[in-house]
Motif scaffolding. Sequence first.
Motif, PDB file in Angstrom:
ATOM      1  N   GLN A   1       0.588  -1.458  -0.019  1.00 37.24           N
ATOM      2  CA  GLN A   1      -0.167   0.050  -0.008  1.00 37.24           C
ATOM      3  C   GLN A   1       0.697   1.258   0.178  1.00 37.24           C
ATOM      4  O   GLN A   1       0.742   2.414  -0.685  1.00 37.24           O
ATOM      5  N   VAL A   2       2.114   1.262   0.700  1.00 39.26           N
ATOM      6  CA  VAL A   2       2.769   2.493   0.769  1.00 39.26           C
ATOM      7  C   VAL A   2       3.524   2.545  -0.413  1.00 39.26           C
ATOM      8  O   VAL A   2       3.596   3.714  -1.041  1.00 39.26           O
ATOM      9  N   VAL A   3       4.037   1.585  -1.029  1.00 40.84           N
ATOM     10  CA  VAL A   3       4.676   1.648  -2.385  1.00 40.84           C
ATOM     11  C   VAL A   3       3.728   2.232  -3.426  1.00 40.84           C
ATOM     12  O   VAL A   3       3.914   3.002  -4.322  1.00 40.84           O
ATOM     13  N   ASP A   4       2.523   1.657  -3.224  1.00 38.84           N
ATOM     14  CA  ASP A   4       1.511   2.081  -4.320  1.00 38.84           C
ATOM     15  C   ASP A   4       1.141   3.649  -4.189  1.00 38.84           C
ATOM     16  O   ASP A   4       1.081   4.388  -5.077  1.00 38.84           O
ATOM     17  N   GLN A   5       0.970   3.923  -3.015  1.00 36.48           N
ATOM     18  CA  GLN A   5       0.413   5.194  -2.858  1.00 36.48           C
ATOM     19  C   GLN A   5       1.408   6.348  -3.122  1.00 36.48           C
ATOM     20  O   GLN A   5       1.436   7.260  -3.720  1.00 36.48           O
ATOM     21  N   LEU A   6       2.659   5.814  -2.527  1.00 41.32           N
ATOM     22  CA  LEU A   6       3.970   7.093  -2.797  1.00 41.32           C
ATOM     23  C   LEU A   6       4.339   6.793  -4.431  1.00 41.32           C
ATOM     24  O   LEU A   6       4.608   7.966  -4.866  1.00 41.32           O
ATOM     25  N   GLY A   7       4.278   5.765  -5.074  1.00 38.75           N
ATOM     26  CA  GLY A   7       4.633   5.581  -6.196  1.00 38.75           C
ATOM     27  C   GLY A   7       3.551   6.604  -6.996  1.00 38.75           C
ATOM     28  O   GLY A   7       3.997   7.187  -8.108  1.00 38.75           O
ATOM     29  N   LYS A   8       2.415   6.526  -7.021  1.00 42.12           N
ATOM     30  CA  LYS A   8       1.381   7.280  -7.522  1.00 42.12           C
ATOM     31  C   LYS A   8       1.614   8.739  -7.295  1.00 42.12           C
ATOM     32  O   LYS A   8       1.470   9.641  -8.342  1.00 42.12           O
ATOM     33  N   ALA A   9       1.987   9.253  -6.082  1.00 39.85           N
ATOM     34  CA  ALA A   9       2.350  10.396  -5.655  1.00 39.85           C
ATOM     35  C   ALA A   9       3.388  11.053  -6.546  1.00 39.85           C
ATOM     36  O   ALA A   9       3.510  12.278  -6.905  1.00 39.85           O
ATOM     37  N   ILE A  10       4.410  10.280  -6.720  1.00 36.92           N
ATOM     38  CA  ILE A  10       5.511  10.741  -7.612  1.00 36.92           C
ATOM     39  C   ILE A  10       4.963  10.725  -9.119  1.00 36.92           C
ATOM     40  O   ILE A  10       5.367  11.718  -9.742  1.00 36.92           O
ATOM     41  N   VAL A  11       4.359   9.803  -9.599  1.00 35.51           N
ATOM     42  CA  VAL A  11       4.043   9.866 -11.036  1.00 35.51           C
ATOM     43  C   VAL A  11       3.123  10.910 -11.051  1.00 35.51           C
ATOM     44  O   VAL A  11       3.331  11.594 -12.119  1.00 35.51           O
ATOM     45  N   SER A  12       2.270  11.325 -10.243  1.00 34.57           N
ATOM     46  CA  SER A  12       1.111  12.319 -10.338  1.00 34.57           C
ATOM     47  C   SER A  12       1.908  13.667 -10.541  1.00 34.57           C
ATOM     48  O   SER A  12       1.350  14.736 -10.952  1.00 34.57           O
ATOM     49  N   GLY A  13       3.247  13.862  -9.770  1.00 33.61           N
ATOM     50  CA  GLY A  13       3.773  15.137  -9.892  1.00 33.61           C
ATOM     51  C   GLY A  13       3.628  15.659  -8.340  1.00 33.61           C
ATOM     52  O   GLY A  13       3.972  16.824  -8.049  1.00 33.61           O
ATOM     53  N   GLU A  14       2.929  15.009  -7.456  1.00 36.97           N
ATOM     54  CA  GLU A  14       2.859  15.555  -5.981  1.00 36.97           C
ATOM     55  C   GLU A  14       4.086  15.729  -5.443  1.00 36.97           C
ATOM     56  O   GLU A  14       4.326  16.855  -4.910  1.00 36.97           O
ATOM     57  N   PHE A  15       4.974  14.870  -5.732  1.00 35.77           N
ATOM     58  CA  PHE A  15       6.342  15.148  -5.649  1.00 35.77           C
ATOM     59  C   PHE A  15       7.111  15.299  -6.833  1.00 35.77           C
ATOM     60  O   PHE A  15       7.480  14.031  -7.291  1.00 35.77           O
ATOM     61  N   PRO A  16       7.446  16.223  -7.090  1.00 39.08           N
ATOM     62  CA  PRO A  16       8.073  16.649  -8.601  1.00 39.08           C
ATOM     63  C   PRO A  16       9.375  16.038  -8.654  1.00 39.08           C
ATOM     64  O   PRO A  16       9.971  15.767  -7.636  1.00 39.08           O
ATOM     65  N   VAL A  17       9.858  15.971  -9.817  1.00 41.55           N
ATOM     66  CA  VAL A  17      10.988  15.612 -10.006  1.00 41.55           C
ATOM     67  C   VAL A  17      12.106  16.700  -9.470  1.00 41.55           C
ATOM     68  O   VAL A  17      11.968  17.640  -9.636  1.00 41.55           O
ATOM     69  N   GLY A  18      13.172  15.769  -8.844  1.00 43.14           N
ATOM     70  CA  GLY A  18      14.348  16.908  -8.104  1.00 43.14           C
ATOM     71  C   GLY A  18      13.801  17.202  -6.647  1.00 43.14           C
ATOM     72  O   GLY A  18      14.754  17.503  -6.109  1.00 43.14           O
TER      73      GLY A  18
END
Length: 248
Positions: free
Chosen positions: A20-37
């Motif tokens: 669940q953590v991998v899934d939610q955090l992965g989505k947050a990264i892909v969606s740009g909630e946590f931007p590149v860099g």
Amino acid sequence: MKDLLETVLTRAPKRTSHAQVVDQLGKAIVSGEFPVGSILPGDPELAARFRVSRTVLREAMKTLAAKGMIVPRARIGTRVTPPKEWNLFDADILTWHFACGVNEEFLQHLSEVRFAFETHAAALAARNASDAEIVTMMRLAVAMGDANHSAETLAVADLKFHLSVLDASGNPFLRTVGSLIEAALVGVFRLSSPTDEKGGIDEVARNHIRIVEEIRNRNEAGARQAMEYVIKYGRDRIHEAFAKGEMA
């Protein structure tokens, strides 16, 4: 075999805390909630956000790092890496892209990869497939013509067929691109399905049966061309769907 497809079709939740953590955090990264860099929040904040122990969180971070999405830096924190460093063959990463929304360019890239791998796999199958494998491929192709197919069951039948061709190629490396084929088929399914059109199921079955016939005839060039036609058919459906203003 059907992890990505079943996730999209059923929206099945992840079972373990780690997943669940991998899934939610992965989505947050892909969606740009946590931007590149950007630097991810610290362990205490993330553990509180996902309501898990630091041990579970750290294991999840190791999983995302192995996928190429994040990299830890001493005395700095964990940084989000550019998409070019991500393992786009990874089924989870592909799933997260679809969960966050994909565009026509993304699906076009998937089609280009299919042209590179699947057409060659079909040619190799014409050279290497056993009689038993040819029988299996034909059975799967014919099964795609079942008039009772829903969009979901046709998508699964389609996936089974294409994976069987990869298996019949005799090249174990080709089988590892199965998740990309899943993603491409999911993209077509979500935009439009042959089940929506009169005669659509019959046409799909005919096109796939032709691939097997060329393989059975040991015609490498013919098998390549037949597979190319099927991939173009799916690509054109994507173009038409986007032209109509539909979204993935």
